[in-house]
Design a protein around this motif. Structure first.
Motif, PDB file in Angstrom:
ATOM      1  N   GLU A  30       6.994  54.103   3.518  1.00 22.77           N
ATOM      2  CA  GLU A  30       5.984  53.734   2.539  1.00 22.77           C
ATOM      3  C   GLU A  30       6.138  52.265   2.170  1.00 22.77           C
ATOM      4  OE1 GLU A  30       6.718  56.416  -0.627  1.00 22.77           O
ATOM      5  OE2 GLU A  30       8.658  55.575  -1.141  1.00 22.77           O
ATOM      6  N   GLY A  31       5.049  51.701   1.618  1.00 16.88           N
ATOM      7  CA  GLY A  31       5.048  50.286   1.283  1.00 16.88           C
ATOM      8  C   GLY A  31       4.141  49.523   2.221  1.00 16.88           C
ATOM      9  N   ALA A  32       3.884  48.260   1.902  1.00 17.64           N
ATOM     10  CA  ALA A  32       2.971  47.435   2.685  1.00 17.64           C
ATOM     11  C   ALA A  32       3.520  47.192   4.084  1.00 17.64           C
ATOM     12  CB  ALA A  32       2.745  46.105   1.978  1.00 17.64           C
ATOM     13  N   VAL A  33       2.634  47.155   5.089  1.00 15.88           N
ATOM     14  CA  VAL A  33       3.041  46.874   6.458  1.00 15.88           C
ATOM     15  C   VAL A  33       3.731  45.510   6.505  1.00 15.88           C
ATOM     16  CG1 VAL A  33       2.214  46.375   8.788  1.00 15.88           C
ATOM     17  CG2 VAL A  33       1.254  48.288   7.501  1.00 15.88           C
ATOM     18  N   GLY A  34       4.900  45.468   7.112  1.00 20.52           N
ATOM     19  CA  GLY A  34       5.652  44.232   7.222  1.00 20.52           C
ATOM     20  C   GLY A  34       6.603  43.972   6.074  1.00 20.52           C
ATOM     21  N   SER A  35       6.466  44.721   4.977  1.00 22.68           N
ATOM     22  CA  SER A  35       7.314  44.481   3.817  1.00 22.68           C
ATOM     23  C   SER A  35       8.723  45.009   4.041  1.00 22.68           C
ATOM     24  CB  SER A  35       6.723  45.152   2.572  1.00 22.68           C
ATOM     25  OG  SER A  35       6.792  46.563   2.689  1.00 22.68           O
ATOM     26  N   VAL A  36       9.688  44.446   3.313  1.00 25.11           N
ATOM     27  CA  VAL A  36      11.065  44.899   3.463  1.00 25.11           C
ATOM     28  C   VAL A  36      11.254  46.300   2.884  1.00 25.11           C
ATOM     29  CG1 VAL A  36      12.031  42.592   3.515  1.00 25.11           C
ATOM     30  CG2 VAL A  36      11.754  43.734   1.311  1.00 25.11           C
ATOM     31  N   ALA A 117      10.632  39.826   5.044  1.00 18.32           N
ATOM     32  CA  ALA A 117       9.454  40.570   5.478  1.00 18.32           C
ATOM     33  C   ALA A 117       9.006  40.087   6.855  1.00 18.32           C
ATOM     34  CB  ALA A 117       8.320  40.392   4.464  1.00 18.32           C
ATOM     35  N   SER A 118       8.575  41.024   7.692  1.00 18.47           N
ATOM     36  CA  SER A 118       8.084  40.664   9.014  1.00 18.47           C
ATOM     37  C   SER A 118       6.799  39.845   8.910  1.00 18.47           C
ATOM     38  CB  SER A 118       7.814  41.922   9.834  1.00 18.47           C
ATOM     39  OG  SER A 118       9.003  42.650  10.043  1.00 18.47           O
ATOM     40  N   TYR A 119       6.580  39.001   9.902  1.00 17.22           N
ATOM     41  CA  TYR A 119       5.362  38.195  10.048  1.00 17.22           C
ATOM     42  C   TYR A 119       5.267  37.054   9.032  1.00 17.22           C
ATOM     43  CZ  TYR A 119       4.420  42.889  11.842  1.00 17.22           C
ATOM     44  OH  TYR A 119       4.538  44.108  12.453  1.00 17.22           O
ATOM     45  N   ARG A 120       6.314  36.844   8.235  1.00 16.37           N
ATOM     46  CA  ARG A 120       6.272  35.834   7.178  1.00 16.37           C
ATOM     47  C   ARG A 120       7.171  34.646   7.550  1.00 16.37           C
ATOM     48  NH1 ARG A 120       4.702  37.283   2.039  1.00 16.37           N
ATOM     49  NH2 ARG A 120       5.050  35.044   1.675  1.00 16.37           N
ATOM     50  N   HIS A 121       6.619  33.749   8.341  1.00 13.65           N
ATOM     51  CA  HIS A 121       7.395  32.577   8.744  1.00 13.65           C
ATOM     52  C   HIS A 121       7.765  31.703   7.553  1.00 13.65           C
ATOM     53  CE1 HIS A 121       3.962  29.767   8.279  1.00 13.65           C
ATOM     54  NE2 HIS A 121       3.236  30.803   8.657  1.00 13.65           N
ATOM     55  N   ASP A 122       6.977  31.814   6.472  1.00 11.77           N
ATOM     56  CA  ASP A 122       7.250  31.015   5.278  1.00 11.77           C
ATOM     57  C   ASP A 122       8.490  31.499   4.524  1.00 11.77           C
ATOM     58  OD1 ASP A 122       5.516  33.303   4.857  1.00 11.77           O
ATOM     59  OD2 ASP A 122       5.407  32.709   2.763  1.00 11.77           O
ATOM     60  N   LEU A 123       8.978  32.689   4.847  1.00 13.25           N
ATOM     61  CA  LEU A 123      10.158  33.228   4.171  1.00 13.25           C
ATOM     62  C   LEU A 123      11.440  33.062   4.992  1.00 13.25           C
ATOM     63  CD1 LEU A 123       8.754  36.588   2.704  1.00 13.25           C
ATOM     64  CD2 LEU A 123       8.948  34.357   1.577  1.00 13.25           C
ATOM     65  N   VAL A 124      11.325  32.499   6.174  1.00 13.69           N
ATOM     66  CA  VAL A 124      12.505  32.347   7.030  1.00 13.69           C
ATOM     67  C   VAL A 124      13.544  31.460   6.335  1.00 13.69           C
ATOM     68  CG1 VAL A 124      13.356  31.425   9.228  1.00 13.69           C
ATOM     69  CG2 VAL A 124      11.240  32.750   9.156  1.00 13.69           C
ATOM     70  N   GLN A 125      14.785  31.897   6.392  1.00 15.30           N
ATOM     71  CA  GLN A 125      15.842  31.263   5.627  1.00 15.30           C
ATOM     72  C   GLN A 125      16.350  29.980   6.286  1.00 15.30           C
ATOM     73  OE1 GLN A 125      18.618  34.503   5.459  1.00 15.30           O
ATOM     74  NE2 GLN A 125      17.251  35.805   4.275  1.00 15.30           N
ATOM     75  N   TYR A 244       5.664  43.850  24.369  1.00 14.78           N
ATOM     76  CA  TYR A 244       5.637  45.236  23.908  1.00 14.78           C
ATOM     77  C   TYR A 244       4.875  45.308  22.596  1.00 14.78           C
ATOM     78  CZ  TYR A 244       9.913  44.414  20.956  1.00 14.78           C
ATOM     79  OH  TYR A 244      10.842  43.964  20.054  1.00 14.78           O
ATOM     80  N   ALA A 245       4.234  46.435  22.393  1.00 17.25           N
ATOM     81  CA  ALA A 245       3.235  46.552  21.329  1.00 17.25           C
ATOM     82  C   ALA A 245       3.772  47.290  20.122  1.00 17.25           C
ATOM     83  CB  ALA A 245       2.008  47.286  21.867  1.00 17.25           C
ATOM     84  N   ASN A 246       2.952  47.352  19.081  1.00 15.72           N
ATOM     85  CA  ASN A 246       3.220  48.270  17.973  1.00 15.72           C
ATOM     86  C   ASN A 246       2.025  49.194  17.834  1.00 15.72           C
ATOM     87  OD1 ASN A 246       1.186  46.993  16.488  1.00 15.72           O
ATOM     88  ND2 ASN A 246       2.608  45.731  15.324  1.00 15.72           N
ATOM     89  N   GLY A 247       2.102  50.099  16.860  1.00 12.28           N
ATOM     90  CA  GLY A 247       1.026  51.067  16.694  1.00 12.28           C
ATOM     91  C   GLY A 247       0.151  50.808  15.499  1.00 12.28           C
ATOM     92  N   PHE A 248       0.157  49.565  14.985  1.00 11.42           N
ATOM     93  CA  PHE A 248      -0.629  49.263  13.799  1.00 11.42           C
ATOM     94  C   PHE A 248      -2.076  48.946  14.168  1.00 11.42           C
ATOM     95  CE2 PHE A 248       3.640  47.679  12.312  1.00 11.42           C
ATOM     96  CZ  PHE A 248       3.875  48.761  11.491  1.00 11.42           C
ATOM     97  N   LYS A 249      -2.969  49.239  13.272  1.00 11.25           N
ATOM     98  CA  LYS A 249      -4.362  48.834  13.430  1.00 11.25           C
ATOM     99  C   LYS A 249      -4.460  47.344  13.159  1.00 11.25           C
ATOM    100  CE  LYS A 249      -9.004  49.631  11.550  1.00 11.25           C
ATOM    101  NZ  LYS A 249      -9.793  50.385  10.548  1.00 11.25           N
TER     102      LYS A 249
END
Length: 255
Positions: A30-36, A117-125, A244-249
């Protein structure tokens, strides 16, 4: 499923999405897609329900997968806490190795995932933090895996940090980036595929380096088609490429 290959190699079939499979088996997601927060249950399943994790790995093997990726994508300090990371990552390595057992021709790939969080290049440490955290994860996985895969890397610096940490442990390295939906050969950060390869460092492209494969994941097919040709041109012939893919819309961003 997914594959990595080059023009002269046989296709290698990888496993599918562990989060999706474990959700079907009863693990809470549960939670937003990509969220930790989204895959906390998936991370803890390595210890709380190892039989489900092993069953998920085995389902992919039974379907023909030649590679299983350890279920530690969310076993990062931001999700399970710094003190618990090693415990959950180690459990993921153990259950993947147990699932493979004595199977021949099957690899266990140790996941070096995004640390936020995934897909968030702005959060990269910072490079220092990337080095410290990826070293902890890689060292915990090393006894159980055949290769490391830096996956869903949203920017060149993130991939370079994961690659640098994993490559110190004597394992082959695979690197996978996530692409912009613009289908213009750029990462989510806007950096080009060529810049991402260059950021791995000149030694990564020398014969005998740990780098064995580069590919893309969690990206639109149109973006992958454009980027693969550029990736092939940017790499030595002996480095395999694929996707390789994922199953997200797919959901397009504004702009």
């Amino acid at each position: 499923m997914a594959a990595t290959a080059d023009a002269g190699a046989t296709v290698m079939i990888m496993d599918g999405g562990m989060g999706h499979m474990l959700r079907r088996l009863g693990v809470t997601v549960e939670g937003a897609v990509g969220s930790v927060e989204r895959f906390l249950g998936v991370a803890k399943a390595n210890e709380d329900s190892p039989q489900l994790v092993e069953s998920a790995h085995r389902a992919f093997l039974d379907a023909g997968a030649q590679v299983v990726i350890t279920n530690n994508y969310s076993c990062i300090p931001a999700v399970v806490g710094s003190e618990e990371t090693v415990r959950y990552v180690t459990a993921a390595g153990k259950v993947a190795r147990q699932a493979v057992g004595t199977s021949t021709g099957v690899l266990v790939a140790g996941s070096l995932p995004p640390l936020e969080a995934s897909y968030r290049h702005d959060l990269v440490q910072t490079p220092e933090r990337l080095a410290a955290d990826y070293t902890v994860i890689a060292e915990a996985l090393a006894p159980y895996v055949d290769v490391f895969v830096c996956e869903t890397m949203s920017c060149a610096r993130e991939a370079a940090g994961a690659y640098a940490a994993g490559s110190l442990l004597g394992k082959p390295m695979w690197v996978s980036w996530a692409l912009s939906e613009k289908a213009d050969g750029t990462l989510l950060s806007g950096e080009t595929v060529e810049a991402a390869v260059e950021a791995l460092g000149p030694k990564a492209l020398e014969p005998g380096s740990p780098l064995q494969a580069c590919f893309f994941n969690c990206s639109q097919a149109e973006a992958v088609e454009v980027a693969l040709a550029r990736l092939r041109a940017a790499l030595p012939d002996w480095v395999r490429i694929g996707c390789y893919a994922n199953g997200f819309k797919t959901v397009h961003s504004e702009g």
